[in-house]
Design an enzyme around this catalytic site. Structure first.
Site, PDB file in Angstrom:
ATOM      1  N   LYS A  22       0.840  -1.206   0.000  1.00 22.23           N
ATOM      2  CA  LYS A  22       0.000   0.000   0.000  1.00 22.23           C
ATOM      3  C   LYS A  22       0.871   1.250   0.000  1.00 22.23           C
ATOM      4  O   LYS A  22       0.693   2.157  -0.806  1.00 22.23           O
ATOM      5  CB  LYS A  22      -0.894   0.000   1.252  1.00 22.23           C
ATOM      6  CG  LYS A  22      -1.551   1.333   1.530  1.00 22.23           C
ATOM      7  CD  LYS A  22      -2.396   1.323   2.799  1.00 22.23           C
ATOM      8  CE  LYS A  22      -1.652   1.521   4.086  1.00 22.23           C
ATOM      9  NZ  LYS A  22      -1.459   2.892   4.544  1.00 22.23           N
ATOM     10  N   ASN A  23       1.818   1.309   0.946  1.00 25.28           N
ATOM     11  CA  ASN A  23       2.557   2.557   1.116  1.00 25.28           C
ATOM     12  C   ASN A  23       3.549   2.814  -0.018  1.00 25.28           C
ATOM     13  O   ASN A  23       3.931   3.964  -0.250  1.00 25.28           O
ATOM     14  CB  ASN A  23       3.251   2.588   2.488  1.00 25.28           C
ATOM     15  CG  ASN A  23       2.228   2.769   3.601  1.00 25.28           C
ATOM     16  OD1 ASN A  23       1.077   3.151   3.341  1.00 25.28           O
ATOM     17  ND2 ASN A  23       2.627   2.490   4.834  1.00 25.28           N
ATOM     18  N   CYS A 118      -4.167  13.144  13.029  1.00 26.81           N
ATOM     19  CA  CYS A 118      -4.843  11.855  12.839  1.00 26.81           C
ATOM     20  C   CYS A 118      -4.764  11.055  14.124  1.00 26.81           C
ATOM     21  O   CYS A 118      -4.147  11.481  15.098  1.00 26.81           O
ATOM     22  CB  CYS A 118      -4.279  11.107  11.639  1.00 26.81           C
ATOM     23  SG  CYS A 118      -2.893  10.065  11.961  1.00 26.81           S
ATOM     24  N   ARG A 123       1.256  14.460  13.371  1.00 28.16           N
ATOM     25  CA  ARG A 123       1.740  14.229  12.006  1.00 28.16           C
ATOM     26  C   ARG A 123       1.799  15.498  11.145  1.00 28.16           C
ATOM     27  O   ARG A 123       1.084  15.611  10.143  1.00 28.16           O
ATOM     28  CB  ARG A 123       0.910  13.139  11.321  1.00 28.16           C
ATOM     29  CG  ARG A 123       0.960  11.831  12.084  1.00 28.16           C
ATOM     30  CD  ARG A 123       0.231  10.729  11.386  1.00 28.16           C
ATOM     31  NE  ARG A 123       0.956  10.215  10.236  1.00 28.16           N
ATOM     32  CZ  ARG A 123       0.468   9.284   9.426  1.00 28.16           C
ATOM     33  NH1 ARG A 123      -0.708   8.790   9.632  1.00 28.16           N
ATOM     34  NH2 ARG A 123       1.182   8.872   8.400  1.00 28.16           N
ATOM     35  N   ASP A 308       4.581   0.271  12.087  1.00 25.52           N
ATOM     36  CA  ASP A 308       3.343  -0.282  11.528  1.00 25.52           C
ATOM     37  C   ASP A 308       3.119  -1.746  11.921  1.00 25.52           C
ATOM     38  O   ASP A 308       2.098  -2.334  11.549  1.00 25.52           O
ATOM     39  CB  ASP A 308       3.346  -0.154   9.994  1.00 25.52           C
ATOM     40  CG  ASP A 308       3.229   1.294   9.546  1.00 25.52           C
ATOM     41  OD1 ASP A 308       2.896   2.153  10.377  1.00 25.52           O
ATOM     42  OD2 ASP A 308       3.496   1.564   8.355  1.00 25.52           O
ATOM     43  N   ARG A 400      -8.749  -0.061   4.359  1.00 23.24           N
ATOM     44  CA  ARG A 400      -7.779   0.892   3.811  1.00 23.24           C
ATOM     45  C   ARG A 400      -6.458   0.202   3.504  1.00 23.24           C
ATOM     46  O   ARG A 400      -5.720   0.645   2.628  1.00 23.24           O
ATOM     47  CB  ARG A 400      -7.515   2.021   4.816  1.00 23.24           C
ATOM     48  CG  ARG A 400      -8.709   2.883   5.090  1.00 23.24           C
ATOM     49  CD  ARG A 400      -8.344   4.033   5.970  1.00 23.24           C
ATOM     50  NE  ARG A 400      -7.301   4.855   5.349  1.00 23.24           N
ATOM     51  CZ  ARG A 400      -6.866   6.000   5.835  1.00 23.24           C
ATOM     52  NH1 ARG A 400      -7.385   6.473   6.943  1.00 23.24           N
ATOM     53  NH2 ARG A 400      -5.929   6.674   5.217  1.00 23.24           N
TER      54      ARG A 400
HETATM   55  C1  EPZ Z   1       4.579   6.672   6.412  1.00 17.74           C
HETATM   56  O1  EPZ Z   1       3.889   7.786   6.947  1.00 17.74           O
HETATM   57  C2  EPZ Z   1       3.549   5.581   6.267  1.00 17.74           C
HETATM   58  N1  EPZ Z   1       2.492   6.021   5.389  1.00 17.74           N
HETATM   59  C3  EPZ Z   1       2.994   5.206   7.647  1.00 17.74           C
HETATM   60  O2  EPZ Z   1       2.111   4.118   7.458  1.00 17.74           O
HETATM   61  C4  EPZ Z   1       4.151   4.794   8.559  1.00 17.74           C
HETATM   62  O3  EPZ Z   1       3.668   4.548   9.851  1.00 17.74           O
HETATM   63  C5  EPZ Z   1       5.210   5.904   8.611  1.00 17.74           C
HETATM   64  O4  EPZ Z   1       5.631   6.247   7.254  1.00 17.74           O
HETATM   65  C6  EPZ Z   1       6.440   5.541   9.426  1.00 17.74           C
HETATM   66  O5  EPZ Z   1       7.032   4.383   8.887  1.00 17.74           O
HETATM   67  C7  EPZ Z   1       2.677   6.010   4.069  1.00 17.74           C
HETATM   68  O6  EPZ Z   1       3.723   5.648   3.560  1.00 17.74           O
HETATM   69  C8  EPZ Z   1       1.533   6.422   3.210  1.00 17.74           C
HETATM   70  P1  EPZ Z   1       6.852   9.872   8.500  1.00 17.74           P
HETATM   71  P2  EPZ Z   1       4.568   9.231   6.935  1.00 17.74           P
HETATM   72  O7  EPZ Z   1       6.858  11.167   7.765  1.00 17.74           O
HETATM   73  O8  EPZ Z   1       5.388   9.375   5.727  1.00 17.74           O
HETATM   74  C9  EPZ Z   1       6.919  13.170  11.979  1.00 17.74           C
HETATM   75  C10 EPZ Z   1       0.236   2.738   7.971  1.00 17.74           C
HETATM   76  O9  EPZ Z   1      -0.364   2.194   8.928  1.00 17.74           O
HETATM   77  N2  EPZ Z   1       6.907  14.173  10.888  1.00 17.74           N
HETATM   78  O10 EPZ Z   1       7.995   8.943   8.303  1.00 17.74           O
HETATM   79  O11 EPZ Z   1       3.492  10.210   7.186  1.00 17.74           O
HETATM   80  C11 EPZ Z   1       5.629  12.364  12.049  1.00 17.74           C
HETATM   81  O12 EPZ Z   1       4.633  13.038  12.755  1.00 17.74           O
HETATM   82  C12 EPZ Z   1       0.924   4.025   8.180  1.00 17.74           C
HETATM   83  O13 EPZ Z   1       0.272   2.247   6.831  1.00 17.74           O
HETATM   84  C13 EPZ Z   1       7.043  15.507  11.206  1.00 17.74           C
HETATM   85  O14 EPZ Z   1       7.183  15.912  12.373  1.00 17.74           O
HETATM   86  O15 EPZ Z   1       5.484   9.106   8.228  1.00 17.74           O
HETATM   87  C14 EPZ Z   1       6.121  11.093  12.705  1.00 17.74           C
HETATM   88  O16 EPZ Z   1       6.183  11.287  14.084  1.00 17.74           O
HETATM   89  C15 EPZ Z   1       0.381   4.975   9.120  1.00 17.74           C
HETATM   90  N3  EPZ Z   1       7.052  16.411  10.171  1.00 17.74           N
HETATM   91  C16 EPZ Z   1       7.546  10.916  12.153  1.00 17.74           C
HETATM   92  O17 EPZ Z   1       7.920  12.217  11.678  1.00 17.74           O
HETATM   93  C17 EPZ Z   1       6.932  16.030   8.862  1.00 17.74           C
HETATM   94  O18 EPZ Z   1       6.941  16.908   7.977  1.00 17.74           O
HETATM   95  C18 EPZ Z   1       7.700   9.942  10.989  1.00 17.74           C
HETATM   96  O19 EPZ Z   1       6.676  10.180  10.047  1.00 17.74           O
HETATM   97  C19 EPZ Z   1       6.816  14.660   8.562  1.00 17.74           C
HETATM   98  C20 EPZ Z   1       6.811  13.761   9.605  1.00 17.74           C
END
Ligand code: EPZ
Length: 422
Positions: A22-23, A118, A123, A308, A400
């Site tokens: 998915k991701n 969320c 996030r 995840d 989803r």
């Molecule tokens: C991706 O989300 C995945 N989603 C998530 O999958 C997964 O949990 C996550 O990566 C971590 O592996 C998709 O790929 C569509 P991040 P993403 O940016 O890219 C913080 C699932 O169940 N952050 O790596 O949104 C954020 O809040 C899910 O399939 C900021 O502060 O995750 C988090 O604490 C849910 N500022 C951390 O970084 C930003 O601009 C890592 O988030 C971006 C992120």
């Protein structure tokens, strides 16, 4: 609203095919915005998030045609007609922010709704925005939207991420493919989905080096062409189904599974006493004798233990022998499944980002409810071995991210059915 009814039992036996990720697919689809030529994705998962991304891309003027029952997606960004990603679509799925980089790179402008918070944490998307600014984008936040422009096009730049973000790395990577000059992404995410995206972009003609390491270097090109790309297997779906025989005994072969996608997780299963064998078809997982041993887990960016899979691992630890400590280091609020597991008799103490799980002999079925996708599936896993019946409500979260969960688990002997209520 549908719910899933699980009756505890065991042992499981048989094969579970693992779908495309998915991701990965959610990042690959917006890549079509970078090119006038067709992009074909094979091994696409059939999920509601993929349909949401299709609707978003179509609203921008891209063509998206699902073929072979949704496993092949034919995309084209030939005639883009809008650069506005509307709140009504973006609020349904945070991954919508991934259209920002490609739109800006191709069109010189983009207006994308901010996704908002969320269930698992605040996030923010500040890292996405900072990366694009480092490439010369001008950004303004107005009315809940980010208005981005790059008159004269994006320019290569150095982006040093203060911490690892999968989505920000993907947005920056896509944008940089069409930026003038060289972009260097430091402290980039190394997830298999990033590697998959880079491979697809390279097929489209992008010049990229270093994906899968902390530093990715992109030499911008004037235009990208078309490509056909097979989506990498879903490591989270894989880990989830590997846990099914671990929790209720038996032997399941996860077809298409690969240890390199999920090394840290496999090490923890091994420590817990679960056997994993690499076969020609995938990974064979078995729990043969006795109770699972408790293990401690700390989530981390790849190659660490994936956030995840934290909820699903907690489901296993609920009936392990001893005490296990699970630390969630990626999201600040990702233990919403713990109180639901406790309704099934689990012993869990949550303090901030740490959950201490004391294994019990057996869980008891109960009606439960979850606030996100991985939490929902962890409750199904827990229900597979619990005494009696577990009803998992709010099943739309599951749809989803897991295709045909009841068929896949049913085929290996689990007693699971979807119940529709009108
Ligand atoms: C991706 O989300 C995945 N989603 C998530 O999958 C997964 O949990 C996550 O990566 C971590 O592996 C998709 O790929 C569509 P991040 P993403 O940016 O890219 C913080 C699932 O169940 N952050 O790596 O949104 C954020 O809040 C899910 O399939 C900021 O502060 O995750 C988090 O604490 C849910 N500022 C951390 O970084 C930003 O601009 C890592 O988030 C971006 C992120």
């Amino acid at each position: 609203m549908d719910s899933i009814l699980v009756t505890g039992g065991g042992p499981l036996k048989g094969d579970i095919p693992i779908a495309g990720a998915k991701n990965a697919c959610l990042a690959l689809m917006p890549a079509t915005l970078l090119s006038e030529e067709p992009l074909t994705l094979t091994n696409a998962p059939r999920l509601s998030d993929i349909r949401t991304m299709s609707v978003l891309l179509q609203s921008l003027g891209a063509e998206v045609t699902a073929m072979q029952d949704g496993q092949v997606l034919a995309l084209s960004g030939h005639d883009l007609k809008s650069h506005v990603a509307d709140y009504d679509i973006v609020r349904k799925m945070r991954a919508s922010i991934l259209v920002l980089g490609p739109l800006l790179a191709r069109e010189g402008q983009a207006v994308v709704s901010l996704p908002g918070g969320c269930a698992i944490g605040a996030r923010p998307v500040d890292l996405h925005l900072k990366a694009l600014e480092a490439m010369g984008a001008e950004l303004e936040l107005r009315d809940g939207y980010v208005h981005a422009s790059a008159r004269g096009g994006l320019k290569g730049g150095e982006v040093a991420f203060p911490f690892v973000s999968v989505g920000a790395t993907e947005n920056a990577l896509m944008a940089a493919t069409l930026a003038k000059g060289t972009t260097v992404l430091k402290n980039a995410a190394r997830e298999p989905e990033i590697v998959d995206l880079a491979q697809c972009l390279r097929r489209m003609g992008a010049h990229i080096e270093g994906e899968g390491t902390e530093t990715i270097t992109i030499e911008g090109v004037d235009r990208l062409g078309g490509a056909t790309h097979r989506v990498v297997p879903d490591r989270i779906e894989l880990g989830t189904y590997m846990l099914a025989p671990a929790i209720c005994g038996g032997e399941v072969e996860c077809l298409g599974g690969r240890v390199d996608l999920i090394g840290a997780f496999c090490e923890k299963l091994d420590e817990a006493g679960i056997s994993i064998e690499e076969t020609e078809r995938g990974l064979k997982v078995a729990r043969k004798n006795g109770r699972v041993k408790s293990v401690d887990v700390v989530t981390a960016p790849f190659p660490g233990f994936p956030t995840d899979l934290q909820a699903q691992m907690m489901a296993l630890m609920c009936t392990a022998d001893g005490v296990s400590v699970l630390e969630e280091r990626i999201f600040e609020n990702r233990f919403m499944h713990a109180p639901e597991l406790m309704r099934m008799g689990a012993q869990i103490d949550v303090h901030g980002g740490t959950a201490r799980v004391t294994g019990v002999e057996r869980l008891k079925g109960a009606p439960v409810m979850a606030t996100d996708l991985r939490a929902s599936v962890s409750l199904i896993l827990a229900g597979l071995s619990a005494e009696g019946e577990t009803r998992v409500n709010r099943v739309y979260h599951l749809d989803r991210g897991y295709e045909s969960v009841e068929e896949k688990l049913g085929a290996v002997g689990a007693r699971i059915e979807r119940v529709s209520e009108t």
